[in-house]
Design a protein around this motif. Structure first.
Motif, PDB file in Angstrom:
ATOM      1  N   ARG A 134      20.616  -2.210 -34.623  1.00 41.81           N
ATOM      2  CA  ARG A 134      19.677  -1.412 -34.109  1.00 41.81           C
ATOM      3  C   ARG A 134      20.093  -0.719 -32.548  1.00 41.81           C
ATOM      4  N   SER A 135      20.626  -1.877 -31.854  1.00 45.29           N
ATOM      5  CA  SER A 135      20.930  -1.461 -30.696  1.00 45.29           C
ATOM      6  C   SER A 135      22.368  -1.697 -30.328  1.00 45.29           C
ATOM      7  N   ALA A 136      22.943  -1.409 -29.098  1.00 43.08           N
ATOM      8  CA  ALA A 136      24.275  -1.576 -28.666  1.00 43.08           C
ATOM      9  C   ALA A 136      24.481  -3.066 -28.802  1.00 43.08           C
ATOM     10  N   SER A 137      23.673  -3.651 -28.274  1.00 48.42           N
ATOM     11  CA  SER A 137      23.743  -5.385 -28.277  1.00 48.42           C
ATOM     12  C   SER A 137      24.186  -5.672 -29.914  1.00 48.42           C
ATOM     13  N   ASP A 138      23.152  -5.129 -30.538  1.00 49.81           N
ATOM     14  CA  ASP A 138      23.558  -5.705 -32.025  1.00 49.81           C
ATOM     15  C   ASP A 138      24.850  -5.082 -32.578  1.00 49.81           C
ATOM     16  N   PHE A 139      25.373  -4.004 -32.162  1.00 46.54           N
ATOM     17  CA  PHE A 139      26.471  -3.447 -32.686  1.00 46.54           C
ATOM     18  C   PHE A 139      27.758  -4.163 -32.092  1.00 46.54           C
ATOM     19  N   TYR A 140      27.648  -4.372 -30.787  1.00 42.95           N
ATOM     20  CA  TYR A 140      28.876  -4.869 -29.979  1.00 42.95           C
ATOM     21  C   TYR A 140      28.874  -6.315 -30.094  1.00 42.95           C
ATOM     22  N   ALA A 141      27.669  -7.024 -30.004  1.00 44.36           N
ATOM     23  CA  ALA A 141      27.743  -8.563 -29.843  1.00 44.36           C
ATOM     24  C   ALA A 141      26.942  -9.237 -30.819  1.00 44.36           C
ATOM     25  N   GLY A 142      26.377  -8.520 -31.821  1.00 41.34           N
ATOM     26  CA  GLY A 142      25.708  -9.319 -33.030  1.00 41.34           C
ATOM     27  C   GLY A 142      24.188  -9.636 -32.589  1.00 41.34           C
ATOM     28  N   GLY A 143      23.993  -9.087 -31.249  1.00 44.98           N
ATOM     29  CA  GLY A 143      22.530  -9.416 -30.949  1.00 44.98           C
ATOM     30  C   GLY A 143      22.587 -10.825 -30.127  1.00 44.98           C
ATOM     31  N   SER A 177      34.889  -0.547 -29.686  1.00 41.06           N
ATOM     32  CA  SER A 177      34.004  -0.839 -28.673  1.00 41.06           C
ATOM     33  C   SER A 177      34.566  -0.682 -27.346  1.00 41.06           C
ATOM     34  N   SER A 178      35.669  -0.888 -27.190  1.00 44.38           N
ATOM     35  CA  SER A 178      36.559  -0.607 -25.977  1.00 44.38           C
ATOM     36  C   SER A 178      36.421   1.027 -25.509  1.00 44.38           C
ATOM     37  N   PHE A 179      36.866   1.624 -26.727  1.00 40.65           N
ATOM     38  CA  PHE A 179      36.691   3.059 -26.291  1.00 40.65           C
ATOM     39  C   PHE A 179      35.250   3.655 -25.889  1.00 40.65           C
ATOM     40  N   ALA A 180      34.349   3.371 -26.805  1.00 43.35           N
ATOM     41  CA  ALA A 180      33.013   3.616 -26.513  1.00 43.35           C
ATOM     42  C   ALA A 180      32.400   3.236 -25.244  1.00 43.35           C
ATOM     43  N   HIS A 181      32.665   1.855 -25.060  1.00 46.88           N
ATOM     44  CA  HIS A 181      31.804   1.157 -23.858  1.00 46.88           C
ATOM     45  C   HIS A 181      32.783   1.516 -22.487  1.00 46.88           C
ATOM     46  N   ASP A 182      34.124   1.247 -22.621  1.00 46.00           N
ATOM     47  CA  ASP A 182      34.885   1.293 -21.542  1.00 46.00           C
ATOM     48  C   ASP A 182      35.210   3.013 -21.112  1.00 46.00           C
ATOM     49  N   ILE A 183      35.905   3.588 -22.053  1.00 45.97           N
ATOM     50  CA  ILE A 183      36.366   4.955 -21.765  1.00 45.97           C
ATOM     51  C   ILE A 183      35.361   5.873 -21.763  1.00 45.97           C
ATOM     52  N   ALA A 243      31.599   5.645 -22.329  1.00 43.36           N
ATOM     53  CA  ALA A 243      30.470   5.546 -21.475  1.00 43.36           C
ATOM     54  C   ALA A 243      30.492   5.428 -20.184  1.00 43.36           C
ATOM     55  N   ASN A 244      31.617   4.530 -19.694  1.00 46.70           N
ATOM     56  CA  ASN A 244      31.962   4.262 -18.073  1.00 46.70           C
ATOM     57  C   ASN A 244      32.788   5.181 -17.435  1.00 46.70           C
ATOM     58  N   VAL A 245      33.809   5.768 -18.222  1.00 46.70           N
ATOM     59  CA  VAL A 245      34.788   6.756 -17.457  1.00 46.70           C
ATOM     60  C   VAL A 245      34.668   8.297 -17.639  1.00 46.70           C
ATOM     61  N   ILE A 246      34.310   8.686 -18.922  1.00 49.48           N
ATOM     62  CA  ILE A 246      33.830  10.101 -19.408  1.00 49.48           C
ATOM     63  C   ILE A 246      32.549  10.338 -18.964  1.00 49.48           C
ATOM     64  N   ARG A 247      31.561   9.809 -19.285  1.00 51.99           N
ATOM     65  CA  ARG A 247      30.084   9.910 -18.877  1.00 51.99           C
ATOM     66  C   ARG A 247      29.747   9.218 -17.565  1.00 51.99           C
ATOM     67  N   LYS A 248      30.635   8.585 -17.157  1.00 52.85           N
ATOM     68  CA  LYS A 248      30.435   7.988 -15.660  1.00 52.85           C
ATOM     69  C   LYS A 248      29.081   7.105 -15.702  1.00 52.85           C
ATOM     70  N   GLY A 249      28.838   6.148 -16.619  1.00 53.92           N
ATOM     71  CA  GLY A 249      27.810   5.411 -16.845  1.00 53.92           C
ATOM     72  C   GLY A 249      26.597   5.943 -17.121  1.00 53.92           C
ATOM     73  N   GLN A 250      26.534   7.360 -17.572  1.00 48.06           N
ATOM     74  CA  GLN A 250      25.066   8.094 -17.677  1.00 48.06           C
ATOM     75  C   GLN A 250      25.014   8.068 -19.186  1.00 48.06           C
ATOM     76  N   ALA A 251      25.772   7.585 -20.226  1.00 47.86           N
ATOM     77  CA  ALA A 251      25.791   7.747 -21.729  1.00 47.86           C
ATOM     78  C   ALA A 251      24.505   6.832 -22.240  1.00 47.86           C
ATOM     79  N   THR A 252      23.821   7.323 -23.012  1.00 46.40           N
ATOM     80  CA  THR A 252      22.389   6.635 -23.762  1.00 46.40           C
ATOM     81  C   THR A 252      23.353   5.601 -24.716  1.00 46.40           C
ATOM     82  N   GLU A 253      22.402   4.548 -24.945  1.00 43.72           N
ATOM     83  CA  GLU A 253      23.029   3.513 -26.057  1.00 43.72           C
ATOM     84  C   GLU A 253      23.345   4.253 -27.440  1.00 43.72           C
ATOM     85  N   LYS A 254      22.355   5.197 -27.744  1.00 40.82           N
ATOM     86  CA  LYS A 254      22.665   5.812 -29.001  1.00 40.82           C
ATOM     87  C   LYS A 254      24.015   6.579 -28.841  1.00 40.82           C
ATOM     88  N   GLU A 255      24.272   7.251 -27.715  1.00 40.80           N
ATOM     89  CA  GLU A 255      25.545   8.195 -27.743  1.00 40.80           C
ATOM     90  C   GLU A 255      26.663   7.133 -27.659  1.00 40.80           C
TER      91      GLU A 255
END
Length: 543
Positions: A48-57, A377-383, A385-397
């Protein structure tokens, strides 16, 4: 006699002996694949959450994660590639087992616990902690994707060899179709199941793989009255090389270049594990650093037992089938041995072939899912969420970006996998290890243990290690110049003599990180380093 001829002969032998049992083989194989897909769908409903998707909760115990880590690590290279390398090259083939196992000590002693304490979801979390976020996260994301795609090639080659043997396909078109099918299945696994689904599939697959390897090991030893000396003697005799088959030098040692190649391979294998993104993200699935350390202990025990069994599988294939009947890169040695042990042309042989091949295929799918998850995970979380969206992306995005990147990475792996379909999978994985050890390991170690390390040092280390290792591979005999084993036949643009670039690119990665930091005008943030040191060593403030 050409490699193509041997390959064709091996497939023809398998096809003629199993044709009457093919419906049974395909049914058993389909049941295994359906079961793993079922696990993925079940786990996907709980993501359900980003923690579930990336780290199995972060809900897995040390033993569960140890099982999953070993499932992630014992890839097509371990089961198919090493057994084949031993069957064809004897002692020199076993060096892969030694290297893959010793590598875990580096991961345990230097990386597992500090990484679990310092990061959140990806390797980029640790590297960017005391550096400028955007350039370092971009570099970490690029490196993760490149290493994962190299590793994916090996799994694609293994899947192609396996399913073509099962279905009796010898045409290139059929092999290409199989590679594409594996890619599609992999995309489904990750987009639906995330880390939870992937972890459960890896755990189930690890148990199946150990059970299958143990059964085959006992059957091989039983054929020789549990006399290992007889097994090795027969293997040496059947190999056509005599006692040289049991001594160093059959593959590495004939010339000065091959000795350097062995050194390069050893360096890449031993240092590569601690830089592999899909292994590193496994440390984030446990609740504490202590559990991360314990899970590596479990993994070492499970993987060690498995690699001991590859001796029986490889030498057993050489003794009972003979290297002349094993397809040229050696990827089909284990399934062919399974069929022989069950009885070629009998129902028992068909069942053994189907079950062992299904386990190997589940192995490939689980590893492929882990790799794709690491890179998406690396593309979504690093590139993203943190580079393209500058940390402004929601978990859903962020999760949506991860799922879309899975599709693109899967497509890239399918295209490249088509070219790598006739190569030995253990050799291909060794290339991924070299790239990981050149680009990722120096940066991780400098970030955790050197207070003078700067953003420029990190960028030089990652991009320099990545570029040097990939360029040397492109101009090596792995890609062109060797009619038997190159990716592209009939052309030769190779100028680098070694098959593995580790000997040059790994020291270069460390050197560039050091020089880049010394030449940087940026003043290292000592406060951030102190924070990272406390966090990595104690776990205070860890997620």
């Amino acid at each position: 006699m050409s490699a193509a001829y041997h390959s064709h002969t091996a497939v023809t032998l398998a096809a003629s002996s199993t044709s009457e049992h093919r419906p049974l083989i395909i049914t058993l194989f389909a049941v295994f694949v359906a079961a793993t897909l079922g696990i993925t769908v079940w786990a996907g409903r709980q993501t359900r959450s980003a923690s579930d998707f990336y780290a199995g909760g972060r809900q897995f115990t040390a033993f569960q994660n140890g099982l999953a880590v070993s499932g992630d690590y014992m890839s097509a290279a371990s089961f198919l590639g090493i057994a084949g390398a031993i069957a064809l090259f004897g002692y020199d083939g076993f060096l892969y087992s030694i290297g893959f196992l010793v590598a875990w000590l580096v991961a345990l002693l230097l990386v597992a616990e500090p990484l679990r304490n310092s990061g959140r979801y990806t390797m980029g979390d640790v590297l960017a902690y005391r550096m400028r976020q955007r350039p370092v996260r971009t570099a970490a994301g690029v490196s993760t994707i490149v290493v994962s795609i190299f590793y994916l090639l090996a799994q694609m080659a293994g899947a192609g060899a396996l399913v073509t043997l099962l279905l009796g396909i010898s045409s290139d078109g059929g092999k290409i179709l199989i590679v594409a099918l594996v890619g599609v299945l992999m995309i489904v696994y990750v987009t639906i199941g995330g880390m939870k689904g992937t972890t459960w599939v890896q755990m189930v697959k690890a148990v199946l793989l150990i059970a299958g390897a143990l059964l085959m090991t006992l059957m091989v030893l039983w054929k020789f009255d549990f006399n290992v000396s007889d097994l090795l003697g027969t293997a040496a005799e059947k190999s056509g090389h005599g006692s040289a088959f049991l001594e160093p030098g059959l593959k590495y040692g004939a010339t000065g270049t091959s000795k350097l190649d062995f050194l390069s391979l050893g360096l890449a294998l031993v240092l590569g594990t601690a830089g592999l993104p899909h292994i590193l993200i496994r440390f984030y699935t446990v609740p504490t650093a202590k559990a991360a350390r314990k899970s590596v202990n479990w993994a070492i025990g499970i993987i060690g037992a498995f690699y001991l069994m590859t001796i029986a599988l490889g030498f057993g294939a050489a003794a009972l089938i003979g290297p002349k009947n094993i397809a040229a890169p050696g990827n089909t040695a284990a399934p062919q041995l399974a069929e022989y042990l069950g009885g070629v042309g009998t129902t028992g042989g068909a069942v053994m072939l189907a079950v062992i091949s299904a386990v190997a295929f589940a192995t490939i799918l689980a590893v492929v899912a882990g790799l794709t998850l690491a890179s998406s995970s690396s593309f979504a979380h690093d590139i993203y969420a943190n580079v393209i969206r500058k940390g402004q992306a929601t978990e859903k995005e962020e999760m949506k970006a991860a799922r879309w990147s899975t599709v693109f990475i899967g497509a890239a792996a399918i295209v490249l996998g088509v070219f790598a379909r006739d190569m030995n999978v253990a050799g291909l994985v060794a290339l991924a290890f070299a790239v990981a050890a050149s680009a990722n390991l120096p940066t991780i170690l400098y970030s955790l243990f050197w207070k003078r390390f700067t953003t420029r040092g990190a960028l030089w280390s990652i991009y320099g290690g990545l570029a040097s290792s990939v360029i040397l591979v492109l101009f090596s005999p792995v890609v062109s110049g060797n009619e038997k084993s190159s990716m592209f036949k009939g052309v030769d643009f190779s100028w680098f003599p070694l098959e593995n670039p580790g000997l040059i690119s790994i020291p270069l990665g460390f050197l560039l990180g050091w020089v880049g930091s010394l030449l940087s005008k940026e003043e290292p943030d000592k406060g951030k380093y102190a924070e990272l040191e406390v966090k990595s060593l104690t776990g205070i403030g860890a997620h």
